[in-house]
Motif scaffolding. Structure first.
Motif, PDB file in Angstrom:
ATOM      1  N   ARG A   1       0.833  -1.207   0.000  1.00  0.00           N
ATOM      2  CA  ARG A   1       0.000   0.000   0.000  1.00  0.00           C
ATOM      3  C   ARG A   1       0.865   1.255   0.000  1.00  0.00           C
ATOM      4  O   ARG A   1       0.512   2.272   0.591  1.00  0.00           O
ATOM      5  CB  ARG A   1      -0.982   0.033   1.166  1.00  0.00           C
TER       6      ARG A   1
ATOM      7  N   LEU B   1       1.585   4.057  -1.893  1.00  0.00           N
ATOM      8  CA  LEU B   1       1.018   4.774  -3.030  1.00  0.00           C
ATOM      9  C   LEU B   1       2.047   5.631  -3.754  1.00  0.00           C
ATOM     10  O   LEU B   1       1.946   5.821  -4.964  1.00  0.00           O
ATOM     11  CB  LEU B   1      -0.176   5.606  -2.579  1.00  0.00           C
TER      12      LEU B   1
ATOM     13  N   ALA C   1      -6.908   5.359  -5.944  1.00  0.00           N
ATOM     14  CA  ALA C   1      -7.915   5.571  -4.904  1.00  0.00           C
ATOM     15  C   ALA C   1      -8.844   4.367  -4.774  1.00  0.00           C
ATOM     16  O   ALA C   1      -9.422   4.133  -3.705  1.00  0.00           O
ATOM     17  CB  ALA C   1      -8.723   6.830  -5.208  1.00  0.00           C
TER      18      ALA C   1
ATOM     19  N   GLY D   1      -7.591   2.184  -2.001  1.00  0.00           N
ATOM     20  CA  GLY D   1      -7.974   2.730  -0.702  1.00  0.00           C
ATOM     21  C   GLY D   1      -9.436   2.472  -0.395  1.00  0.00           C
ATOM     22  O   GLY D   1      -9.783   2.087   0.718  1.00  0.00           O
TER      23      GLY D   1
ATOM     24  N   ASP E   1      -9.973  -0.938   0.700  1.00  0.00           N
ATOM     25  CA  ASP E   1      -9.512  -1.104   2.083  1.00  0.00           C
ATOM     26  C   ASP E   1     -10.363  -0.327   3.092  1.00  0.00           C
ATOM     27  O   ASP E   1     -10.067  -0.329   4.287  1.00  0.00           O
ATOM     28  CB  ASP E   1      -8.060  -0.635   2.212  1.00  0.00           C
TER      29      ASP E   1
ATOM     30  N   LYS F   1     -10.650   3.009   3.156  1.00  0.00           N
ATOM     31  CA  LYS F   1      -9.956   4.252   3.505  1.00  0.00           C
ATOM     32  C   LYS F   1     -10.507   5.415   2.685  1.00  0.00           C
ATOM     33  O   LYS F   1     -10.853   5.256   1.515  1.00  0.00           O
ATOM     34  CB  LYS F   1      -8.466   4.122   3.231  1.00  0.00           C
TER      35      LYS F   1
ATOM     36  N   PHE G   1     -10.051   9.171   0.828  1.00  0.00           N
ATOM     37  CA  PHE G   1      -8.988   9.782   0.038  1.00  0.00           C
ATOM     38  C   PHE G   1      -8.074  10.595   0.948  1.00  0.00           C
ATOM     39  O   PHE G   1      -6.865  10.610   0.770  1.00  0.00           O
ATOM     40  CB  PHE G   1      -9.590  10.666  -1.073  1.00  0.00           C
TER      41      PHE G   1
ATOM     42  N   GLN H   1      -7.332   9.956   4.084  1.00  0.00           N
ATOM     43  CA  GLN H   1      -6.440   9.016   4.771  1.00  0.00           C
ATOM     44  C   GLN H   1      -5.307   8.592   3.842  1.00  0.00           C
ATOM     45  O   GLN H   1      -4.157   8.489   4.256  1.00  0.00           O
ATOM     46  CB  GLN H   1      -7.209   7.785   5.239  1.00  0.00           C
ATOM     47  N   MET H   2      -5.646   8.329   2.590  1.00  0.00           N
ATOM     48  CA  MET H   2      -4.626   7.921   1.618  1.00  0.00           C
ATOM     49  C   MET H   2      -3.605   9.039   1.401  1.00  0.00           C
ATOM     50  O   MET H   2      -2.406   8.797   1.401  1.00  0.00           O
ATOM     51  CB  MET H   2      -5.282   7.541   0.292  1.00  0.00           C
TER      52      MET H   2
ATOM     53  N   SER I   1      -1.222   9.302   4.211  1.00  0.00           N
ATOM     54  CA  SER I   1      -0.204   8.242   4.210  1.00  0.00           C
ATOM     55  C   SER I   1       0.909   8.546   3.212  1.00  0.00           C
ATOM     56  O   SER I   1       2.053   8.167   3.418  1.00  0.00           O
ATOM     57  CB  SER I   1      -0.837   6.884   3.893  1.00  0.00           C
TER      58      SER I   1
ATOM     59  N   GLU J   1      -3.978  11.247   9.328  1.00  0.00           N
ATOM     60  CA  GLU J   1      -5.128  11.870   8.665  1.00  0.00           C
ATOM     61  C   GLU J   1      -5.408  13.247   9.269  1.00  0.00           C
ATOM     62  O   GLU J   1      -5.648  14.218   8.552  1.00  0.00           O
ATOM     63  CB  GLU J   1      -6.351  10.977   8.797  1.00  0.00           C
TER      64      GLU J   1
END
Length: 145
Positions: A67, A69, A83, A86, A89, A91, A93, A95-96, A99, A105
């Motif tokens: 994961r 990205l 996306a 995510g 999972d 999650k 956007f 949160q992604m 990361s 977040e």
């Protein structure tokens, strides 16, 4: 003949251009497959087996499995396609994006509420400390001297 790509002079930025699109074609196709519930279930049941059905590079597959990205983007992934991973999972956007920046977040949200990242360290590599004197007017391409 290779195209001039002045945007490669922006540190920490991966631009999704035609070259990246070709490089990440199968990675992005995999991501789009996650729009179907049955594919999301197959992926969640055995991620590696599902990824091995796609003619992606090992680098792309490892980016998905971990994961990472940023790694996926460097391997040709488009953030809007990524996306889908995510979402699979559970999650958001936000949160992604957090990361990808090494922030939580909440830290990412607070940074964006305050206006985003500082321009410090986000100038063209070829610019000196007086960035404003070297900036092109908005809408024009950055030209190297």
């Amino acid at each position: 003949m290779a195209l001039d790509k002045p945007y490669l002079d922006v540190p920490g930025t991966t631009i999704f251009d035609a070259e990246q699109s070709r490089k990440g074609y199968w990675l992005n196709q995999f991501c789009m497959s996650l729009m179907k519930a049955e594919n999301r279930e197959r992926f969640k049941a055995n991620e590696r087996a599902y990824l091995d059905e796609w003619p992606m590079t090992e680098e792309q597959k490892q980016g998905v499995l971990t994961r990472d990205l940023n790694r996926c983007m460097a391997a040709g992934g488009n953030i809007y396609f990524l996306a889908k991973i995510g979402a699979t999972d559970g999650k958001s956007f936000q949160q992604m994006a957090g990361s990808m920046t090494g922030m939580t977040e909440e830290e990412y949200r607070n940074m964006m509420i305050k206006g985003g990242r500082s321009v410090e360290g986000n100038r063209y590599i070829g610019e000196d400390g007086d960035a404003q004197a070297h900036r092109q007017p908005q809408g024009s391409a950055h030209q190297k001297a």
